[in-house]
Design a protein around this motif. Structure first.
Motif, PDB file in Angstrom:
ATOM      1  N   ALA A  18      54.836  50.707  32.135  1.00  0.00           N
ATOM      2  CA  ALA A  18      53.463  50.207  32.070  1.00  0.00           C
ATOM      3  C   ALA A  18      52.945  50.047  33.487  1.00  0.00           C
ATOM      4  N   VAL A  19      51.629  50.040  33.617  1.00  0.00           N
ATOM      5  CA  VAL A  19      50.956  49.720  34.873  1.00  0.00           C
ATOM      6  C   VAL A  19      49.746  48.866  34.531  1.00  0.00           C
ATOM      7  N   ARG A  20      49.461  47.903  35.413  1.00  0.00           N
ATOM      8  CA  ARG A  20      48.287  47.062  35.203  1.00  0.00           C
ATOM      9  C   ARG A  20      47.746  46.633  36.556  1.00  0.00           C
ATOM     10  N   ALA A  21      46.437  46.500  36.636  1.00  0.00           N
ATOM     11  CA  ALA A  21      45.799  45.994  37.850  1.00  0.00           C
ATOM     12  C   ALA A  21      44.479  45.344  37.472  1.00  0.00           C
ATOM     13  N   ASP A  22      44.078  44.359  38.260  1.00  0.00           N
ATOM     14  CA  ASP A  22      42.750  43.791  38.066  1.00  0.00           C
ATOM     15  C   ASP A  22      41.711  44.901  38.174  1.00  0.00           C
ATOM     16  N   SER A  23      40.620  44.749  37.461  1.00  0.00           N
ATOM     17  CA  SER A  23      39.645  45.835  37.355  1.00  0.00           C
ATOM     18  C   SER A  23      39.128  46.300  38.705  1.00  0.00           C
ATOM     19  N   GLU A  24      39.005  45.375  39.668  1.00  0.00           N
ATOM     20  CA  GLU A  24      38.480  45.756  40.979  1.00  0.00           C
ATOM     21  C   GLU A  24      39.582  46.192  41.943  1.00  0.00           C
ATOM     22  N   ARG A  25      40.822  46.254  41.469  1.00  0.00           N
ATOM     23  CA  ARG A  25      41.946  46.608  42.344  1.00  0.00           C
ATOM     24  C   ARG A  25      42.803  47.720  41.734  1.00  0.00           C
ATOM     25  N   GLN A  26      42.175  48.675  41.076  1.00  0.00           N
ATOM     26  CA  GLN A  26      42.936  49.732  40.422  1.00  0.00           C
ATOM     27  C   GLN A  26      43.711  50.593  41.414  1.00  0.00           C
ATOM     28  N   GLN A  84      45.070  55.565  23.881  1.00  0.00           N
ATOM     29  CA  GLN A  84      43.714  56.087  23.968  1.00  0.00           C
ATOM     30  C   GLN A  84      42.792  55.265  23.061  1.00  0.00           C
ATOM     31  N   PRO A  85      41.687  54.721  23.579  1.00  0.00           N
ATOM     32  CA  PRO A  85      41.216  54.903  24.955  1.00  0.00           C
ATOM     33  C   PRO A  85      41.705  53.786  25.880  1.00  0.00           C
ATOM     34  N   ASP A  86      42.151  54.142  27.051  1.00  0.00           N
ATOM     35  CA  ASP A  86      42.501  53.198  28.111  1.00  0.00           C
ATOM     36  C   ASP A  86      42.225  53.898  29.439  1.00  0.00           C
ATOM     37  N   PRO A  87      40.953  54.061  29.786  1.00  0.00           N
ATOM     38  CA  PRO A  87      40.609  54.847  30.977  1.00  0.00           C
ATOM     39  C   PRO A  87      41.148  54.255  32.268  1.00  0.00           C
ATOM     40  N   GLN A  88      41.315  52.931  32.337  1.00  0.00           N
ATOM     41  CA  GLN A  88      41.803  52.333  33.572  1.00  0.00           C
ATOM     42  C   GLN A  88      43.231  52.770  33.870  1.00  0.00           C
ATOM     43  N   SER A  89      44.125  52.661  32.868  1.00  0.00           N
ATOM     44  CA  SER A  89      45.510  53.078  33.087  1.00  0.00           C
ATOM     45  C   SER A  89      45.582  54.571  33.373  1.00  0.00           C
ATOM     46  N   HIS A 134      43.362  56.444  34.763  1.00  0.00           N
ATOM     47  CA  HIS A 134      42.865  56.695  36.120  1.00  0.00           C
ATOM     48  C   HIS A 134      43.926  56.339  37.160  1.00  0.00           C
ATOM     49  N   MET A 135      44.604  55.198  36.983  1.00  0.00           N
ATOM     50  CA  MET A 135      45.629  54.791  37.950  1.00  0.00           C
ATOM     51  C   MET A 135      46.790  55.783  37.964  1.00  0.00           C
ATOM     52  N   ILE A 136      47.184  56.246  36.790  1.00  0.00           N
ATOM     53  CA  ILE A 136      48.300  57.191  36.699  1.00  0.00           C
ATOM     54  C   ILE A 136      47.922  58.537  37.313  1.00  0.00           C
ATOM     55  N   ALA A 137      46.729  59.024  36.995  1.00  0.00           N
ATOM     56  CA  ALA A 137      46.280  60.297  37.567  1.00  0.00           C
ATOM     57  C   ALA A 137      46.133  60.197  39.082  1.00  0.00           C
ATOM     58  N   SER A 138      45.643  59.060  39.574  1.00  0.00           N
ATOM     59  CA  SER A 138      45.478  58.875  41.018  1.00  0.00           C
ATOM     60  C   SER A 138      46.812  58.828  41.740  1.00  0.00           C
ATOM     61  N   ALA A 139      47.888  58.508  40.998  1.00  0.00           N
ATOM     62  CA  ALA A 139      49.227  58.488  41.588  1.00  0.00           C
ATOM     63  C   ALA A 139      49.882  59.866  41.571  1.00  0.00           C
ATOM     64  N   GLY A 140      49.156  60.889  41.118  1.00  0.00           N
ATOM     65  CA  GLY A 140      49.659  62.256  41.184  1.00  0.00           C
ATOM     66  C   GLY A 140      50.115  62.855  39.874  1.00  0.00           C
ATOM     67  N   PHE A 141      50.047  62.102  38.779  1.00  0.00           N
ATOM     68  CA  PHE A 141      50.449  62.629  37.480  1.00  0.00           C
ATOM     69  C   PHE A 141      49.366  63.561  36.941  1.00  0.00           C
ATOM     70  N   ARG A 142      49.787  64.528  36.117  1.00  0.00           N
ATOM     71  CA  ARG A 142      48.815  65.396  35.450  1.00  0.00           C
ATOM     72  C   ARG A 142      48.871  65.166  33.948  1.00  0.00           C
ATOM     73  N   LEU A 143      47.713  65.254  33.327  1.00  0.00           N
ATOM     74  CA  LEU A 143      47.631  65.076  31.877  1.00  0.00           C
ATOM     75  C   LEU A 143      48.223  66.296  31.191  1.00  0.00           C
ATOM     76  N   LEU A 144      49.217  66.056  30.323  1.00  0.00           N
ATOM     77  CA  LEU A 144      49.913  67.150  29.651  1.00  0.00           C
ATOM     78  C   LEU A 144      49.304  67.436  28.284  1.00  0.00           C
ATOM     79  N   THR A 145      49.156  66.398  27.468  1.00  0.00           N
ATOM     80  CA  THR A 145      48.604  66.577  26.129  1.00  0.00           C
ATOM     81  C   THR A 145      48.280  65.211  25.545  1.00  0.00           C
ATOM     82  N   THR A 146      47.765  65.206  24.336  1.00  0.00           N
ATOM     83  CA  THR A 146      47.541  63.975  23.581  1.00  0.00           C
ATOM     84  C   THR A 146      48.354  64.050  22.296  1.00  0.00           C
TER      85      THR A 146
END
Length: 339
Positions: free
Chosen positions: A89-97, A126-131, A133-145
């Motif tokens: 899991a990953v979590r961050a305050d909304s202003e500190r993603q 889904q939907p959890d755009p914050q998580s 976004h954080m995962i994609a920003s860390a270099g992960f790529r979306l594989l599938t749903t």
């Protein structure tokens, strides 16, 4: 002996923000925080799963980021056999993603110091755009749903299994292959009727060959066949066990040859997971999938489970039709990321 082994901590400060490993004493409160709204039973299951995985393979300690004496971001990994790690899991305050992404990147860096080729998977409700976004920003790529579907396996016409005295007794029948029935309403032709044998009767080599045949032209996350070997996939399913220890793994036989496999896992008393179901490409289109789902429901019922759950790629329309026709209900959708 400690149940949880932590990697050597890495501590840093950025503009009065402290990045630090979570101590063993604070692990439960951290897991409750990072997972948000889990109830007590689900949180206990998460902690037990984490402890079990850490006993198999040590992973970097969970990381938290502290600002003004408050936890503002955090993430954790767990490792599986087969050169695979999972972002728990990953979590961050909304202003500190961006700090959530930093926690993930730091964990990945620590992991790659000891396991440089380890692959990492992350799943996001889904939907959890914050998580996402954080995962994609860390270099992960979306594989599938993928979609999770569930059913109460006891809501079936099952004259052989209903009314057995105990799940323990039912399991012994399954292991001895004495439970071969299908629903009395089944229209399966005798020539296409599957015979079931425990997977533990096969050698690892023979089982791997069958498993590989079921992956041919698969519609269930086909990208993974390019990313992971058959051995790696099976090792992740085995979770450190030998094939002979997997009492709920079944092989389907037709015309005296193995044509499919059904991998089940029991989680506590009430839940059975259909971890994997596959049919050899040359045998598809004969209605065998419906028989395999029926078998999974029978076993789950025999074990006294109230829920049978599975996950399927949204693009796998043939499998989705089978599950819907069998009475499964959609539970949730998950986005799968890979690094």
């Amino acid at each position: 002996m400690d149940l949880i082994r932590f990697a050597k901590p890495t501590v840093g400060k950025l503009d009065n923000i402290t990045l630090q490993p979570v101590s063993k004493g604070n692990l439960s409160s951290f897991l409750a925080w990072v997972h948000g709204d889990l109830n007590a039973a689900d949180l206990s299951a998460v902690r037990n799963e984490y402890d079990q995985r850490m006993r198999l393979i040590a992973c970097p300690a969970p990381l938290e980021i502290i600002a003004n004496d408050q936890r503002v971001a955090g993430a954790y990994l767990s490792c599986l056999p087969g050169n695979l790690a999972m972002l728990g899991a990953v979590r961050a305050d909304s202003e500190r993603q961006s700090l959530g992404s930093l926690a993930i990147e730091t964990l990945v860096g620590q992991l790659r110091e000891t396991m440089p080729s380890c692959q990492i998977q992350a799943t996001v409700n889904q939907p959890d755009p914050q998580s996402g976004h954080m995962i994609a920003s860390a270099g992960f790529r979306l594989l599938t749903t993928v979609e999770q579907w569930w059913i109460d396996p006891n809501l079936i016409d099952n004259p052989v299994l209903v009314g057995r005295a105990s799940s323990k007794g039912n399991l012994s029948l399954i292991q001895r292959n004495e439970v071969r029935s299908f629903s009395s309403k089944s229209s399966v032709r005798e020539s296409n009727k599957l015979i079931w044998r425990p997977a533990l009767e096969l050698s690892r080599r023979s089982f791997l060959r069958l498993f590989q045949e079921t992956l041919e032209d698969t519609l269930d996350c086909p990208e993974l066949s390019q990313l992971r070997s058959t051995d790696q996939s099976i090792d992740s399913f085995l979770l450190g066990r030998k094939l002979r220890q997997c009492r709920l793994w079944q092989v389907a036989w037709l015309n005296r040859r193995p044509v499919g496999c059904l991998l089940l896992s029991q989680h506590g008393q009430g839940l059975v997971e259909l971890v994997y179901m596959g049919i050899a490409a040359s045998q598809r289109g004969q209605g065998l999938g419906a028989q395999m789902i029926q078998r999974a429901k029978e076993i789950a019922s025999a074990l006294g489970a109230s829920t049978l759950v599975l996950a399927v790629d949204m693009r796998n329309s043939p499998a989705l039709r089978i599950y819907q026709q069998a009475g499964f209900q959609l539970h949730r959708r998950l986005q799968v990321y890979w690094l």
